[in-house]
Write a protein that holds these residues in place. Structure first.
Motif, PDB file in Angstrom:
ATOM      1  N   GLN A  67      31.947   3.774  11.342  1.00  0.00           N
ATOM      2  CA  GLN A  67      32.101   2.647  11.872  1.00  0.00           C
ATOM      3  C   GLN A  67      32.947   1.777  10.682  1.00  0.00           C
ATOM      4  OE1 GLN A  67      28.747   2.799  11.559  1.00  0.00           O
ATOM      5  NE2 GLN A  67      28.515   1.597   9.793  1.00  0.00           N
ATOM      6  N   ASN A  68      33.915   0.858  11.097  1.00  0.00           N
ATOM      7  CA  ASN A  68      34.469   0.089   9.930  1.00  0.00           C
ATOM      8  C   ASN A  68      34.372  -1.434  10.246  1.00  0.00           C
ATOM      9  OD1 ASN A  68      36.406  -0.813  12.116  1.00  0.00           O
ATOM     10  ND2 ASN A  68      38.149   0.484  11.373  1.00  0.00           N
ATOM     11  N   GLU A  69      34.806  -2.283   9.462  1.00  0.00           N
ATOM     12  CA  GLU A  69      34.396  -3.688   9.473  1.00  0.00           C
ATOM     13  C   GLU A  69      35.338  -4.332  10.645  1.00  0.00           C
ATOM     14  OE1 GLU A  69      35.810  -5.019   5.602  1.00  0.00           O
ATOM     15  OE2 GLU A  69      34.035  -3.974   4.544  1.00  0.00           O
ATOM     16  N   GLN A  70      36.152  -3.883  11.215  1.00  0.00           N
ATOM     17  CA  GLN A  70      36.982  -4.211  12.203  1.00  0.00           C
ATOM     18  C   GLN A  70      36.230  -3.803  13.609  1.00  0.00           C
ATOM     19  OE1 GLN A  70      38.766  -2.224   9.765  1.00  0.00           O
ATOM     20  NE2 GLN A  70      39.112  -4.090   8.797  1.00  0.00           N
ATOM     21  N   GLY A  71      35.158  -3.327  13.573  1.00  0.00           N
ATOM     22  CA  GLY A  71      34.492  -3.050  14.839  1.00  0.00           C
ATOM     23  C   GLY A  71      34.592  -1.584  15.563  1.00  0.00           C
ATOM     24  N   LYS A  72      35.493  -0.819  15.173  1.00  0.00           N
ATOM     25  CA  LYS A  72      35.790   0.320  15.476  1.00  0.00           C
ATOM     26  C   LYS A  72      34.808   1.480  15.208  1.00  0.00           C
ATOM     27  CE  LYS A  72      40.080   1.384  16.347  1.00  0.00           C
ATOM     28  NZ  LYS A  72      41.419   1.925  16.325  1.00  0.00           N
ATOM     29  N   MET A  73      34.393   2.260  16.043  1.00  0.00           N
ATOM     30  CA  MET A  73      33.294   3.292  15.934  1.00  0.00           C
ATOM     31  C   MET A  73      33.617   4.547  16.397  1.00  0.00           C
ATOM     32  SD  MET A  73      29.889   1.057  16.600  1.00  0.00           S
ATOM     33  CE  MET A  73      30.433  -0.470  17.202  1.00  0.00           C
ATOM     34  N   VAL A  74      33.191   5.381  15.790  1.00  0.00           N
ATOM     35  CA  VAL A  74      32.968   6.907  16.325  1.00  0.00           C
ATOM     36  C   VAL A  74      31.691   7.188  16.929  1.00  0.00           C
ATOM     37  CG1 VAL A  74      33.344   9.401  16.035  1.00  0.00           C
ATOM     38  CG2 VAL A  74      34.848   7.609  14.754  1.00  0.00           C
ATOM     39  N   VAL A  75      31.609   7.469  18.323  1.00  0.00           N
ATOM     40  CA  VAL A  75      30.279   7.540  18.923  1.00  0.00           C
ATOM     41  C   VAL A  75      30.291   9.102  19.521  1.00  0.00           C
ATOM     42  CG1 VAL A  75      28.655   6.629  20.537  1.00  0.00           C
ATOM     43  CG2 VAL A  75      30.134   5.392  19.105  1.00  0.00           C
ATOM     44  N   SER A  76      29.090   9.640  19.755  1.00  0.00           N
ATOM     45  CA  SER A  76      28.970  10.942  20.556  1.00  0.00           C
ATOM     46  C   SER A  76      27.858  10.583  21.510  1.00  0.00           C
ATOM     47  CB  SER A  76      29.043  12.210  19.660  1.00  0.00           C
ATOM     48  OG  SER A  76      27.585  12.289  19.038  1.00  0.00           O
ATOM     49  N   ILE A  77      27.793  11.250  22.589  1.00  0.00           N
ATOM     50  CA  ILE A  77      26.827  11.497  23.520  1.00  0.00           C
ATOM     51  C   ILE A  77      26.320  13.046  23.550  1.00  0.00           C
ATOM     52  CG2 ILE A  77      25.750  10.956  25.770  1.00  0.00           C
ATOM     53  CD1 ILE A  77      28.146   8.864  25.797  1.00  0.00           C
ATOM     54  N   ASP A  78      25.178  13.369  23.468  1.00  0.00           N
ATOM     55  CA  ASP A  78      24.940  14.937  23.596  1.00  0.00           C
ATOM     56  C   ASP A  78      23.685  14.905  24.446  1.00  0.00           C
ATOM     57  OD1 ASP A  78      24.257  17.270  23.479  1.00  0.00           O
ATOM     58  OD2 ASP A  78      24.113  17.255  21.039  1.00  0.00           O
ATOM     59  N   HIS A  79      23.745  15.519  25.801  1.00  0.00           N
ATOM     60  CA  HIS A  79      22.972  15.434  26.699  1.00  0.00           C
ATOM     61  C   HIS A  79      22.986  16.812  27.622  1.00  0.00           C
ATOM     62  CE1 HIS A  79      20.110  14.011  29.815  1.00  0.00           C
ATOM     63  NE2 HIS A  79      19.672  13.368  28.900  1.00  0.00           N
ATOM     64  N   PRO A  80      22.041  17.436  28.275  1.00  0.00           N
ATOM     65  CA  PRO A  80      22.267  18.216  29.160  1.00  0.00           C
ATOM     66  C   PRO A  80      23.085  18.083  30.395  1.00  0.00           C
ATOM     67  CG  PRO A  80      19.959  18.476  28.273  1.00  0.00           C
ATOM     68  CD  PRO A  80      20.695  16.830  27.798  1.00  0.00           C
ATOM     69  N   SER A  81      23.021  16.720  30.756  1.00  0.00           N
ATOM     70  CA  SER A  81      23.435  16.124  31.930  1.00  0.00           C
ATOM     71  C   SER A  81      24.884  15.490  31.806  1.00  0.00           C
ATOM     72  CB  SER A  81      22.511  15.179  32.622  1.00  0.00           C
ATOM     73  OG  SER A  81      23.081  14.824  34.028  1.00  0.00           O
ATOM     74  N   ARG A  82      25.729  16.041  32.563  1.00  0.00           N
ATOM     75  CA  ARG A  82      27.191  15.274  32.406  1.00  0.00           C
ATOM     76  C   ARG A  82      26.903  13.983  33.047  1.00  0.00           C
ATOM     77  NH1 ARG A  82      31.482  13.506  34.313  1.00  0.00           N
ATOM     78  NH2 ARG A  82      33.730  14.001  33.341  1.00  0.00           N
ATOM     79  N   GLU A  83      25.999  13.807  34.094  1.00  0.00           N
ATOM     80  CA  GLU A  83      25.947  12.660  34.792  1.00  0.00           C
ATOM     81  C   GLU A  83      25.236  11.569  33.916  1.00  0.00           C
ATOM     82  OE1 GLU A  83      23.176  10.515  38.365  1.00  0.00           O
ATOM     83  OE2 GLU A  83      24.129  12.622  38.822  1.00  0.00           O
TER      84      GLU A  83
END
Length: 79
Positions: free
Chosen positions: A33-49
């Motif tokens: 993340q940076n001070e301007q509020g931009k973040m790199v986020v991931s979701i890892d889960h067996p279900s696409r739903e």
């Protein structure tokens, strides 16, 4: 198995609270993340739903301005 990568934009003044909220979501990890509020986020889960629902939940967190899906990988683990 589904892995999604997103760019999330939060209001800078809400950055810490948004990160805390994201950390409570199953399968979610904040990588940068940076001070301007931009973040790199991931979701890892067996279900696409689950991933789709989690992205919707992210957009409802107070202070989140937008989420943009950058990458999605899906693999059927059943033979």
């Amino acid at each position: 198995m589904t892995i999604c990568s997103l760019i999330l934009q939060a209001k800078p003044q809400d950055l810490d609270a948004v990160i805390q909220s994201l950390n409570t979501l199953t399968g979610v990890e904040v990588h940068a993340q940076n001070e301007q509020g931009k973040m790199v986020v991931s979701i890892d889960h067996p279900s696409r739903e689950h991933c789709s629902k989690t992205m919707t939940e992210m957009n409802q967190i107070k202070g989140v301005m937008s989420t943009s899906l950058v990458y999605e990988y899906q693999e059927d683990l059943e033979p």
